[in-house]
Design a protein around this motif. Structure first.
Motif, PDB file in Angstrom:
ATOM      1  N   VAL A 137     -22.573 -15.590  14.796  1.00 28.50           N
ATOM      2  CA  VAL A 137     -24.007 -15.402  15.035  1.00 28.50           C
ATOM      3  C   VAL A 137     -24.548 -16.729  15.546  1.00 28.50           C
ATOM      4  CG1 VAL A 137     -26.230 -14.814  14.034  1.00 28.50           C
ATOM      5  CG2 VAL A 137     -24.167 -13.656  13.238  1.00 28.50           C
ATOM      6  N   VAL A 138     -25.222 -16.693  16.684  1.00 31.00           N
ATOM      7  CA  VAL A 138     -25.706 -17.896  17.345  1.00 31.00           C
ATOM      8  C   VAL A 138     -27.228 -17.898  17.302  1.00 31.00           C
ATOM      9  CG1 VAL A 138     -25.774 -19.200  19.499  1.00 31.00           C
ATOM     10  CG2 VAL A 138     -23.706 -17.934  18.872  1.00 31.00           C
ATOM     11  N   ALA A 139     -27.778 -19.010  16.838  1.00 30.07           N
ATOM     12  CA  ALA A 139     -29.228 -19.217  16.871  1.00 30.07           C
ATOM     13  C   ALA A 139     -29.523 -20.322  17.873  1.00 30.07           C
ATOM     14  CB  ALA A 139     -29.745 -19.595  15.489  1.00 30.07           C
ATOM     15  N   GLN A 140     -30.353 -20.043  18.857  1.00 26.61           N
ATOM     16  CA  GLN A 140     -30.796 -21.035  19.830  1.00 26.61           C
ATOM     17  C   GLN A 140     -32.221 -21.457  19.476  1.00 26.61           C
ATOM     18  OE1 GLN A 140     -30.502 -19.483  23.789  1.00 26.61           O
ATOM     19  NE2 GLN A 140     -28.263 -19.374  23.781  1.00 26.61           N
ATOM     20  N   TYR A 141     -32.418 -22.769  19.355  1.00 28.90           N
ATOM     21  CA  TYR A 141     -33.773 -23.237  19.069  1.00 28.90           C
ATOM     22  C   TYR A 141     -34.073 -24.452  19.937  1.00 28.90           C
ATOM     23  CZ  TYR A 141     -32.175 -27.244  16.319  1.00 28.90           C
ATOM     24  OH  TYR A 141     -31.614 -28.424  15.924  1.00 28.90           O
ATOM     25  N   CYS A 142     -35.334 -24.597  20.281  1.00 31.73           N
ATOM     26  CA  CYS A 142     -35.786 -25.589  21.246  1.00 31.73           C
ATOM     27  C   CYS A 142     -36.338 -26.823  20.521  1.00 31.73           C
ATOM     28  CB  CYS A 142     -36.862 -24.969  22.127  1.00 31.73           C
ATOM     29  SG  CYS A 142     -36.836 -25.567  23.811  1.00 31.73           S
ATOM     30  N   LYS A 143     -36.002 -28.023  21.061  1.00 29.54           N
ATOM     31  CA  LYS A 143     -36.504 -29.280  20.496  1.00 29.54           C
ATOM     32  C   LYS A 143     -37.084 -30.114  21.636  1.00 29.54           C
ATOM     33  CE  LYS A 143     -35.527 -30.710  16.744  1.00 29.54           C
ATOM     34  NZ  LYS A 143     -36.245 -30.715  15.440  1.00 29.54           N
ATOM     35  N   PRO A 144     -38.181 -30.804  21.391  1.00 29.22           N
ATOM     36  CA  PRO A 144     -38.763 -31.650  22.436  1.00 29.22           C
ATOM     37  C   PRO A 144     -38.008 -32.973  22.598  1.00 29.22           C
ATOM     38  CG  PRO A 144     -40.099 -31.752  20.451  1.00 29.22           C
ATOM     39  CD  PRO A 144     -39.033 -30.731  20.187  1.00 29.22           C
ATOM     40  N   ARG A 198     -42.749 -35.162  28.885  1.00 28.21           N
ATOM     41  CA  ARG A 198     -42.383 -34.187  27.852  1.00 28.21           C
ATOM     42  C   ARG A 198     -41.401 -33.162  28.425  1.00 28.21           C
ATOM     43  NH1 ARG A 198     -44.955 -33.522  23.046  1.00 28.21           N
ATOM     44  NH2 ARG A 198     -44.417 -31.653  21.865  1.00 28.21           N
ATOM     45  N   LEU A 199     -40.198 -33.137  27.866  1.00 24.87           N
ATOM     46  CA  LEU A 199     -39.175 -32.148  28.223  1.00 24.87           C
ATOM     47  C   LEU A 199     -38.636 -31.528  26.930  1.00 24.87           C
ATOM     48  CD1 LEU A 199     -37.185 -34.075  30.986  1.00 24.87           C
ATOM     49  CD2 LEU A 199     -38.850 -32.252  31.323  1.00 24.87           C
ATOM     50  N   TYR A 200     -37.927 -30.398  27.112  1.00 21.50           N
ATOM     51  CA  TYR A 200     -37.371 -29.677  25.957  1.00 21.50           C
ATOM     52  C   TYR A 200     -35.898 -29.373  26.215  1.00 21.50           C
ATOM     53  CZ  TYR A 200     -42.223 -28.902  24.618  1.00 21.50           C
ATOM     54  OH  TYR A 200     -43.533 -29.077  24.265  1.00 21.50           O
ATOM     55  N   THR A 201     -35.114 -29.482  25.172  1.00 18.36           N
ATOM     56  CA  THR A 201     -33.708 -29.083  25.234  1.00 18.36           C
ATOM     57  C   THR A 201     -33.447 -28.053  24.143  1.00 18.36           C
ATOM     58  OG1 THR A 201     -31.415 -29.856  25.266  1.00 18.36           O
ATOM     59  CG2 THR A 201     -32.875 -30.879  23.659  1.00 18.36           C
ATOM     60  N   THR A 202     -32.349 -27.349  24.308  1.00 15.80           N
ATOM     61  CA  THR A 202     -32.011 -26.261  23.367  1.00 15.80           C
ATOM     62  C   THR A 202     -30.692 -26.579  22.681  1.00 15.80           C
ATOM     63  OG1 THR A 202     -33.109 -24.665  24.809  1.00 15.80           O
ATOM     64  CG2 THR A 202     -31.645 -23.789  23.131  1.00 15.80           C
ATOM     65  N   TYR A 203     -30.640 -26.332  21.395  1.00 12.40           N
ATOM     66  CA  TYR A 203     -29.416 -26.452  20.619  1.00 12.40           C
ATOM     67  C   TYR A 203     -29.029 -25.065  20.106  1.00 12.40           C
ATOM     68  CZ  TYR A 203     -30.250 -31.486  20.526  1.00 12.40           C
ATOM     69  OH  TYR A 203     -30.462 -32.790  20.888  1.00 12.40           O
ATOM     70  N   SER A 204     -27.741 -24.864  19.963  1.00 10.58           N
ATOM     71  CA  SER A 204     -27.223 -23.620  19.372  1.00 10.58           C
ATOM     72  C   SER A 204     -26.475 -23.948  18.097  1.00 10.58           C
ATOM     73  CB  SER A 204     -26.285 -22.899  20.343  1.00 10.58           C
ATOM     74  OG  SER A 204     -27.004 -22.241  21.352  1.00 10.58           O
ATOM     75  N   ILE A 205     -26.780 -23.203  17.063  1.00 13.47           N
ATOM     76  CA  ILE A 205     -26.015 -23.280  15.810  1.00 13.47           C
ATOM     77  C   ILE A 205     -25.247 -21.973  15.687  1.00 13.47           C
ATOM     78  CG2 ILE A 205     -26.127 -23.533  13.318  1.00 13.47           C
ATOM     79  CD1 ILE A 205     -28.736 -25.034  13.666  1.00 13.47           C
ATOM     80  N   CYS A 206     -23.936 -22.067  15.655  1.00 15.12           N
ATOM     81  CA  CYS A 206     -23.068 -20.882  15.613  1.00 15.12           C
ATOM     82  C   CYS A 206     -22.365 -20.821  14.265  1.00 15.12           C
ATOM     83  CB  CYS A 206     -22.044 -20.938  16.751  1.00 15.12           C
ATOM     84  SG  CYS A 206     -20.891 -19.548  16.750  1.00 15.12           S
ATOM     85  N   VAL A 207     -22.633 -19.779  13.500  1.00  9.96           N
ATOM     86  CA  VAL A 207     -21.974 -19.548  12.214  1.00  9.96           C
ATOM     87  C   VAL A 207     -20.888 -18.499  12.427  1.00  9.96           C
ATOM     88  CG1 VAL A 207     -22.257 -18.754   9.848  1.00  9.96           C
ATOM     89  CG2 VAL A 207     -24.024 -20.158  10.907  1.00  9.96           C
ATOM     90  N   ILE A 208     -19.672 -18.829  12.061  1.00  7.97           N
ATOM     91  CA  ILE A 208     -18.527 -17.945  12.287  1.00  7.97           C
ATOM     92  C   ILE A 208     -18.019 -17.438  10.944  1.00  7.97           C
ATOM     93  CG2 ILE A 208     -16.168 -17.820  13.190  1.00  7.97           C
ATOM     94  CD1 ILE A 208     -16.963 -19.992  15.181  1.00  7.97           C
ATOM     95  N   SER A 209     -17.799 -16.119  10.886  1.00 11.79           N
ATOM     96  CA  SER A 209     -17.323 -15.471   9.657  1.00 11.79           C
ATOM     97  C   SER A 209     -16.216 -14.489  10.005  1.00 11.79           C
ATOM     98  CB  SER A 209     -18.482 -14.740   8.962  1.00 11.79           C
ATOM     99  OG  SER A 209     -18.033 -14.087   7.791  1.00 11.79           O
ATOM    100  N   LYS A 210     -15.394 -14.194   9.026  1.00 17.45           N
ATOM    101  CA  LYS A 210     -14.289 -13.255   9.256  1.00 17.45           C
ATOM    102  C   LYS A 210     -14.798 -11.839   9.468  1.00 17.45           C
ATOM    103  CE  LYS A 210      -9.913 -12.198   9.484  1.00 17.45           C
ATOM    104  NZ  LYS A 210      -9.110 -12.670  10.629  1.00 17.45           N
ATOM    105  N   TYR A 211     -15.895 -11.481   8.824  1.00 18.06           N
ATOM    106  CA  TYR A 211     -16.420 -10.121   8.902  1.00 18.06           C
ATOM    107  C   TYR A 211     -17.766 -10.116   9.625  1.00 18.06           C
ATOM    108  CZ  TYR A 211     -12.819  -8.684   5.622  1.00 18.06           C
ATOM    109  OH  TYR A 211     -11.619  -8.407   5.024  1.00 18.06           O
ATOM    110  N   PRO A 212     -18.115  -8.988  10.247  1.00 18.23           N
ATOM    111  CA  PRO A 212     -19.338  -8.927  11.063  1.00 18.23           C
ATOM    112  C   PRO A 212     -20.610  -8.782  10.236  1.00 18.23           C
ATOM    113  CG  PRO A 212     -18.216  -6.807  11.132  1.00 18.23           C
ATOM    114  CD  PRO A 212     -17.329  -7.726  10.350  1.00 18.23           C
ATOM    115  N   TYR A 213     -20.950  -9.831   9.502  1.00 14.07           N
ATOM    116  CA  TYR A 213     -22.206  -9.824   8.751  1.00 14.07           C
ATOM    117  C   TYR A 213     -23.329 -10.314   9.669  1.00 14.07           C
ATOM    118  CZ  TYR A 213     -19.911  -8.835   4.320  1.00 14.07           C
ATOM    119  OH  TYR A 213     -19.219  -8.224   3.304  1.00 14.07           O
ATOM    120  N   TYR A 214     -23.647  -9.499  10.663  1.00 14.83           N
ATOM    121  CA  TYR A 214     -24.597  -9.917  11.686  1.00 14.83           C
ATOM    122  C   TYR A 214     -25.997 -10.090  11.124  1.00 14.83           C
ATOM    123  CZ  TYR A 214     -20.915  -8.707  15.028  1.00 14.83           C
ATOM    124  OH  TYR A 214     -19.743  -8.654  15.718  1.00 14.83           O
ATOM    125  N   ASN A 215     -26.502  -9.101  10.407  1.00 11.27           N
ATOM    126  CA  ASN A 215     -27.865  -9.192   9.870  1.00 11.27           C
ATOM    127  C   ASN A 215     -27.981 -10.290   8.828  1.00 11.27           C
ATOM    128  OD1 ASN A 215     -28.863  -7.141  11.477  1.00 11.27           O
ATOM    129  ND2 ASN A 215     -28.482  -5.532   9.967  1.00 11.27           N
TER     130      ASN A 215
END
Length: 1283
Positions: A149-156, A177-194
């Motif tokens: 599951v990947v979360a993309q969030y914007c930082k200035p 003033r510019l913005y960049t995006t970071y992704s945090i990816c959590v990896i699990s063996k089972y599809p616990y998407y929600n």
């Protein structure tokens, strides 16, 4: 057993984006959007805390975090150029070398991961974007999947005039003033998407209020918390934990064989119409190259995963990449089948590459082909399609509509819980609808499987389908996905498909499983067609599978239900019991070893309290034991973990983590192994784990699946038997051997081909051409049978389950001109001209059949004469060249009917029908002068009647009500080792312990069959309980049926679900007896006793399955036990003992003096409370001895059993003793007899000639009937009337 899944929720957590140094380099002086290449900035994977980091400095010898202990590799990021977009639009490249060593879990590819985290590229923008989430699936070379599951969030990004860069700093007067995006990816063996999306949502909320300098430490702490979360085992227990401000729930798998379900299954129904959903499922089943398209990256994975669940239990076997980044679009050129997804703006690019792609636009709800032509995908079979569309239209998939009446919820966790409950209900309904679709499409595949030789007869299956569905099935049958499905069916996998298949199977189909003879369409089936009087009949009719039970012996109301109108079977997928929640303790604040260990100990204590609080709920107890064993293992308490996993044998073996336990046993240090082996139950567990591992290494993975093919070489008898069984024509070994003799009669056909080889003493062989002629003739007649239409005037005279098996050519008869028709009950004349019906005779009314000759001009034509008991004049038909064959067939049917009536065994009629159709096929395929002689080899019952007249004694005939054959799906009879009758309760559902009564039948090698005792129809396929012979059964209560085995285990079956998921493993030798002590009052605990041949007696608490006490009895082979007036009576070979409750001997009764030389001694005994008598039988003596319980020195009476060589079993029914024996007939053949002894007069009232082999077991059905089971040479169950 459950597989060894990961013990923790988190496999890895990665941060992807652009480093501060690269941002400074790229953004300096820029004021417009930049496209940059993302890179992996952080990798966090368990274990996070080690003992070395603690203050005491003691070296840790176990992993303190929830980790599989898998191998880890160091991935050094390669040098690669980073691209930017210049002012002119051209791409500038600047090489950036990063040489950080990153430790990541196996199978995580850091090169491809940045592209998947930013599938549309990473851009530095002058606008802040909203947080977004999408979902990933990773597949390794072995097909093992992990999910992200990947979360993309914007930082200035901030720059000051001195070119220093700041993030989240104080803004100066001159700032770009510019913005960049970071992704945090959590990896699990089972599809616990929600669940993982919820976790990331909580974490992003925390990040937005923190400093950038704390970023890496916060990600690590977040990852460590998720690594502490144990995954719930399959079943009715969900795990819940707090991750402020939300309460996160991890749903368990519904069953071991089912996937984790943590997504919204109604999404495809919001995007597509039911017809499009069926099109997509059809494409997947046919293994097409499928590409999903959407402007929303999250939809791609979620919708694709929904379709993977919709086709369960079939599994997609090819590449599954639901998200392709723009750099990965060349993947669609792969030469294999695949399921991929990409952004909609790549539609034209993808469509132009290949012509045969199936393009599915999620946003528009369309399914199309990449070429200009129409999508050439066959529809799902009509009935299944209409049923699915009808179900889908009734789905309630709009949450807001269900909320119209409700008020606003002010608590967010309460609102989320309500939404989860709604989603759970919707998911359950959708799962049932899609499973019903798969069952309707593939249910009848199982009827064309040969389990012994692992063969699927695809040609016969296709022949049985409607012609409009042939294209669909032809394409599906050749896929990998279907091959895997076949392997599971041949392995008799008891999954959701099997359970729903049994639920929706009509009573008619259940009765068909009780017959083994070839058949035609029944009159009931013909009636469903358009019956037109002008329709004629084919002269060749073939095989089918009717209900051939004699209507006089067995009358069953049959209600036919169309799948289009059948109520949906609820509970097939959904849980059968309420879901329980287990809340984890709060996470430890600092990530220090001592705090993590305290967290584990708190969790173990909490699980222990839960175990104590639920002593009677075995399903819930099993989940608590599983979780506690899991936590104990990662906390370093390995011996305690073994004890918890050992407890699963008594609560639920289905979730037993075999691979995890193997790893745990192998990791035991010598001292802990020694400690474990001092505990007997753990020593047995370790030994069993080793045996199971060795057995799995010896067995091939899953087994092979073969398609039936005609032979190309000459066949010896062994090869011929295998080929005929594979073809599905007949299974019985004796019948196939007689067919071999028929086909190897010395005949040469018109083509001079040799049909047998018996030269110079060589064994006979069947020529492949002969086999092909025979097989083709058989199948041609079968195909012709499917188009039969009988005139309406004929249908009125026939029973609904009758079938026309043979039809002559038009002949002159004493009743006029017409065609002679044969069913399983009668012969009748189908008159010509004006269609009419003239009954000739029923087979049971025939008195004589012979061939004579009738004058015709100067010739004499062979004619067939049939004398019957209902008419004075004989029926005569000028059958000409068909006369000999009809003579053989009618005599065989006559003999079979007489045997069936005399022995109350409808299987004799079924066997006779099989013989008759084989005769017809042999004569039709050989087409030679000796064809009739060859057919005589199959006249089994006619020869039996002539050679050995099998007269059934009058007493036996009057007492015997019916016989059933539990070995119909076997190639040869199996011994009936144990029988048990359990009463039902009409008007009460099966789930509440009601329903029809059941007959439980234990066959050899651990097979248990279940019959509906109201109709004697088999309820389902065999339940496998071990691999050894079963010795005894005991109905303990409505939830437990105990079965003792030769392998020393007691298996516990749930009578409601007919599944075995518990074992008692305390015995060391063969379990020989079980008995139940009557409760003193309703508040007392139920107690059961078990014994084994080594003299060990164990007293069990039935509710907890714990051992109350155990003791050893001194005797030669303890064979059975019985409780009477608070005393335990034990029967060994050499004595019968009366014991007190503590196991001390109160009295002992030895063998009578005249039987002291008998090595096998006592075989069985019975106690009578009313008359205080003890009756005993002997293994090698044809007599019964009776003692007064007050005087056990010697028997006061001996009862001789005529022609009995030894007593096997005894039961008491009313004032009678029924004794099952073994003996020999006058001809020296084995024979089983039952003696009915009057307990008042001590005399034998009846001698029943029951079976052609020893009577192995007896049981009573409510004192109205007695059921007997025979040894292997007979293998049948007799049902006897009690007077």
């Amino acid at each position: 057993m459950a597989d060894n899944g990961p013990s923790g929720l988190l496999e890895a957590c990665l941060v992807v984006g652009v480093s501060n140094e690269r941002l400074k380099e790229l953004c300096l002086g820029k004021d417009r959007e930049l496209l940059v290449e993302a890179e992996v900035l952080q990798v966090h994977a368990p274990p996070f805390v080690k003992k070395e980091s603690s203050s005491n400095g003691v070296v840790q010898d176990h992993a303190p975090a929830f980790s599989r202990g898998q191998r880890r590799r160091s991935f050094k990021k390669r040098d690669r150029p980073v691209s930017t977009i210049s002012d002119s639009g051209k791409i500038n490249e600047s090489a950036v070398v990063i040489s950080d060593d990153l430790s990541v879990p196996q199978n995580i590819d850091l090169i491809a991961l940045p592209q998947l985290c930013f599938p549309d590229g990473l851009r530095i923008t002058n606008e802040c974007r909203e947080d977004s989430y999408h979902f990933l699936v990773f597949t390794d070379v072995f097909g093992t999947q992990t999910h992200g599951v990947v979360a993309q969030y914007c930082k200035p990004i901030h720059f000051q005039q001195d070119n220093a860069m700041h993030q989240n700093g104080h803004q100066s007067t001159k700032l770009q003033r510019l913005y960049t995006t970071y992704s945090i990816c959590v990896i699990s063996k089972y599809p616990y998407y929600n669940a993982l999306r919820d976790c990331l949502s909580c974490f992003l909320l925390q990040l937005k209020t923190s400093r950038m300098t704390e970023f890496e430490e916060q990600v690590k702490e977040f990852s460590a918390k998720l690594a502490l979360v144990p995954l719930p085992p399959p079943g009715p227990l969900h795990v819940v934990f707090n991750l402020r401000p939300l309460r996160i729930e991890l749903p368990s798998r519904l069953d071991v064989d089912r996937p984790v379900l943590d997504l919204d299954l109604h999404l495809p129904f919001l995007c597509f119409k039911p017809k499009q959903i069926l099109q997509i499922i059809s494409c997947i089943l046919m293994e097409q190259r499928v590409v999903f398209l959407s402007t929303n990256w999250a939809k791609l994975t979620l919708v694709a995963e929904c379709f993977m669940i919709f086709i369960h239990p079939l599994r997609w076997q090819h590449p599954f990449v639901p998200i392709l980044s723009r750099q990965m679009l060349d993947f669609i050129m792969a030469p294999t089948a695949y399921l991929m997804g990409c952004h909609t703006h790549h539609f034209n690019e993808v469509a132009e590459e290949l012509d045969d792609l199936v393009l599915i636009d999620i946003d528009q709800g369309t399914v199309m082909c990449s070429s200009l032509g129409k999508l050439d995908i066959p529809d799902v079979p009509l009935e299944a399609r209409e049923c699915f569309i009808s179900r889908a239209r009734g789905l309630q998939v709009h949450y807001d509509l269900d909320l119209c009446h409700a008020g606003s919820r002010t608590d967010i966790n309460e609102l989320r819980a309500h939404r989860r409950q709604w989603q759970h209900r919707v998911n359950s309904v959708i799962l049932n609808v899609t499973m019903e679709l798969i069952v309707n499409v593939f249910s009848e595949v199982c009827d064309f499987l040969n389990y012994e030789h692992r063969v699927f007869n695809s040609e016969e299956f296709l022949r049985s389908r409607d012609t409009t569905d042939h294209t669909f099935y032809k394409r599906v049958l050749d896929t990998h996905i279907f091959h895997s499905f076949l392997r599971d069916r041949l392995n008799r996998k008891n999954d959701a498909f099997t359970r729903m298949q049994l639920n929706i199977r009509s009573e008619t189909r259940r009765m068909k499983t009780m017959t083994e003879s070839p058949r035609r369409p029944t009159i009931e089936e013909i009636n469903r067609k358009n019956c037109r009087p002008e329709n004629g009949l084919s002269s060749r009719l073939g095989k089918s599978m009717p209900n051939l039970a004699d209507y006089r012996l067995l009358t069953i109301p049959v209600q036919r239900v169309s799948i289009r109108t059948m109520p949906l079977q609820s509970g097939s997928w959904g849980p059968s019991r309420p879901i329980r929640i287990f809340k984890l303790p709060e996470f430890p604040p600092p990530l220090a070893y001592q705090y993590v260990q305290k967290y584990y100990y708190d969790l173990i204590s909490q699980l222990s309290r839960a175990i104590t609080a639920t002593p009677d709920d075995s399903a819930l107890l099993a989940r608590y034991y599983y979780l506690r064993g899991l936590v104990n293992s990662v906390a370093g308490r390995r011996v305690d973990a073994l004890g918890d996993f050992q407890s699963l044998y008594k609560t639920d073996m289905d979730i037993f983590p075999a691979e995890l336990l193997t790893a745990l046993v192998e990791s035991l240090p010598p001292q802990e192994r020694k400690t474990a082996e001092h505990r007997p139950e753990l020593k047995r567990l370790i030994s069993r784990v080793k045996r199971e591992n060795e057995r799995e290494r010896m067995q091939p993975d899953g087994g092979t699946v073969k398609r039936f093919e005609l032979p190309r070489k000459h066949l010896h008898v062994e090869d011929f038997v295998r080929r005929v069984q594979e073809s599905g024509i007949v299974k019985d070994l004796g019948t196939i051997q007689r067919l071999f003799e028929a086909l190897t009669v010395g005949v040469e056909g018109p083509s001079k081909s040799v049909f047998y080889l018996a030269v110079d003493g060589q064994q006979k062989q069947v020529d492949p051409e002969t086999f092909r002629f025979f097989y083709s003739f058989w199948k041609e007649t079968e195909a012709a049978a499917q188009d039969v239409d009988l005139p309406a005037v004929v249908l009125e005279h026939l029973e609904t389950d009758e079938c026309v098996y043979k039809l002559s050519s038009s002949v002159k008869t004493s009743h006029g001109v017409g065609k002679i028709a044969m069913t399983q009950r009668r012969l009748f004349l189908l008159t010509e001209g004006r269609p009419g019906y003239v009954e000739i005779t029923k087979f049971r009314d025939i008195e004589d059949v012979k061939i004579s000759s009738a004058p015709f001009l100067l010739l004499r034509i062979p004619s067939l004469k049939i004398k019957t008991a209902i008419r004075k004049e004989s029926f005569e038909a000028n059958l000409k060249s068909e006369c000999d064959l009809w003579h053989l067939m009618i005599k065989e049917m006559w003999a079979g009917r007489k045997m069936a009536d005399d022995h109350k065994d409808p299987q004799f009629m079924e066997q006779a029908l099989t013989n008759v159709l084989l005769m017809d096929a042999v004569v039709g395929s050989l087409q030679s002068q000796k064809a009739i002689y060859a057919a005589t080899k199959l006249a089994y019952f006619d020869k039996m009647k002539l050679e050995v007249p099998m007269m059934v004694p009058k007493t036996t005939s009057e007492t015997l009500k019916h016989k059933i054959n539990p070995s119909l799906d076997q190639t040869s009879p199996q011994a009936v080792d144990v029988l048990l009758y359990t009463p039902g309760q009409l008007g009460v559902s099966e789930l509440d312990g009601g329903g029809n009564p059941k007959l439980w039948c234990a066959l050899s090698d651990g097979k248990v069959l279940v019959f509906d005792a109201a109709s004697w129809s088999m309820q389902q396929n065999s339940v496998q309980v071990g691999t050894s012979r079963l010795t005894c059964m005991l109905a303990v209560n409505q939830q437990q049926l105990w079965i003792g085995s030769k392998d020393s285990f007691i298996y516990i079956i749930n009578p409601r679900s007919v599944s075995c998921n518990k074992q008692l493993t305390e015995h060391r030798c063969e379990v020989t007896g079980l008995t139940l002590e009557e409760r003193v009052d309703k508040f007392s605990q139920t107690v059961a006793y078990s014994c084994s041949e080594d003299g060990c007696v164990i007293v069990w608490d039935v509710s907890s399955l714990q051992v109350r006490r155990h003791f050893r009895v001194s005797c030669d082979r303890l064979q059975s036990i019985q409780i009477q007036n608070g005393m335990l009576w034990c029967c060994g070979r050499d004595c019968v003992l009366e014991l007190r409750r503590n196991g001390t001997v109160h009295r002992k009764m030895s063998l009578p003096d005249h039987l002291l030389s008998s090595p096998r001694g006592f075989s069985s005994f019975l106690l009578f409370n009313e008359s205080e008598q003890l009756w005993a039988g002997f293994a090698e003596a044809g007599e019964l001895c009776v003692w007064h319980c007050r005087e056990l020195n010697k028997p006061f009476i001996r009862i001789q059993l005529k022609d009995c060589a030894g007593v096997v079993c005894m039961i008491k029914v009313k004032n009678q003793i029924w004794v099952g024996c073994h003996g020999r007939s006058a001809a020296g053949k084995a024979r089983g007899k039952i003696y009915v002894v009057n307990t008042d007069r001590y005399t034998v009232e009846k001698e029943l000639v029951a079976h052609t082999d020893s009577v192995q077991t007896l049981c009573s059905a409510e004192d109205r009937y007695v059921l007997s089971g025979a040894a292997q040479d007979d293998g049948k169950i007799g049902i006897w009337k009690v007077e």
